[in-house]
Enzyme design. Structure first.
Site, PDB file in Angstrom:
ATOM      1  N   CYS A   1       0.808  -1.222   0.000  1.00  0.00           N
ATOM      2  CA  CYS A   1       0.000   0.000   0.000  1.00  0.00           C
ATOM      3  C   CYS A   1       0.844   1.275   0.000  1.00  0.00           C
ATOM      4  O   CYS A   1       1.960   1.312   0.505  1.00  0.00           O
ATOM      5  CB  CYS A   1      -0.977   0.032   1.165  1.00  0.00           C
ATOM      6  N   GLY A   2       0.267   2.314  -0.561  1.00  0.00           N
ATOM      7  CA  GLY A   2       0.904   3.626  -0.582  1.00  0.00           C
ATOM      8  C   GLY A   2      -0.051   4.675  -0.059  1.00  0.00           C
ATOM      9  O   GLY A   2      -1.259   4.646  -0.351  1.00  0.00           O
TER      10      GLY A   2
END
Length: 294
Positions: free
Chosen positions: A2-3
């Site tokens: 995830c970012g």
């Protein structure tokens, strides 16, 4: 993996560029989360808004504003953006409107006077294009690119998660005690609706804010009550906050200038921001709350 990205503008003259800057930051984080993407934009507004989603917007939104206005016995306006619609309605009608919308088979993305949430399955650049994120303006916003590891790739599984008025949260990491917390939160009236552990964190934040905690106190509480490894970035109507767990194994970078505060899972998400070469850039400390409010 995830970012996460976030941008809190201190310089009001930059508000027309918020969507443009956040979109570029979000797309830069694509390889950290290609499954789905979402963004919360905080703009101007003094009327209650509910953002809803439909897999079949042509039929799902047909006549929705008129039907909801009749149910609420008050004025309702609707702005359709791809699979989402932003409904503006009279104050004090949120609970009644939610029940009506859920009965129509629509998914509620979030409610608030300034917050609008847009999220869908797909690459960040495609999600941003579908919703016209570049053209959006506002005071602050947060975004997320997801790589699903513990729940399905669905619209409801995408971030941000909103479980309170003008409040939302994005998360990188995993909570180990989310099942126990679900029971605790349900007893308080904040039961999560999805299997995603991030919604548990969002419900926890909402419960603390409802109990009278300020944003900093609510974020401090996550360090005491939520187990696992996590980075949370949170938006409220007037605030923007960041906290990492005591181990802080997930990457995080922050930058601050006289014009803005920015967050990115990696520095490259911040590299093209205006004035970044003169910014104070740092890695948030473990178990330390950072927050800014207007």
């Amino acid at each position: 993996m995830c970012g996460i990205v976030g941008l809190f503008l201190k310089n009001d003259s930059m508000r027309p560029r918020l969507g443009e800057m956040l979109t570029d930051m979000l797309i830069t984080m694509t390889d950290r989360g290609p499954d789905s993407a979402g963004i919360a934009i905080y703009g101007e507004g003094d009327q209650l808004k509910i953002t809803v989603q439909s897999d079949s917007p042509q039929t799902g939104f047909a006549g929705l504003d008129a039907d909801l206005a009749a149910a609420l016995d008050g004025p309702v306006t609707m702005r359709v953006i791809d699979t989402h619609a932003v409904l503006t309605l009279p104050d004090g009608t949120e609970a009644q409107a939610r029940a009506f919308l859920l009965d129509r088979g629509l998914r509620v993305m979030g409610t608030g006077h300034s917050m609008e949430i847009f999220k869908e399955v797909g690459l960040p650049r495609d999600v941003a294009r579908r919703f016209g994120l570049r053209a959006m303006s506002g005071s602050h916003g947060i975004g997320h690119t997801r790589m699903a590891t513990e729940s399905a790739v669905t619209t409801l599984g995408a971030h941000p998660f909103s479980t309170g008025t003008d409040q939302c949260l994005v998360h990188n990491g995993s909570l180990s005690n989310h099942n126990r917390m679900r029971r605790v939160l349900a007893d308080k009236g904040f039961a999560p609706l999805t299997a995603n552990d991030t919604e548990v964190a969002a419900c926890y934040l909402s419960s603390r804010l409802a109990e009278g905690a300020d944003l900093g106190q609510a974020l401090e509480g996550t360090l005491q009550d939520l187990d696992g490894f996590f980075t949370f970035v949170v938006g409220t109507r007037t605030g923007f906050g960041v906290v990492r767990d005591p181990i802080a194994c997930k990457p995080a970078t922050m930058a601050e200038t006289d014009d803005y505060v920015a967050f990115g899972s990696e520095y490259r998400a911040l590299a093209d921001l205006p004035g970044i070469e003169a910014a104070r850039v740092w890695e948030p400390e473990p178990a330390t709350v950072y927050f800014w409010e207007r």
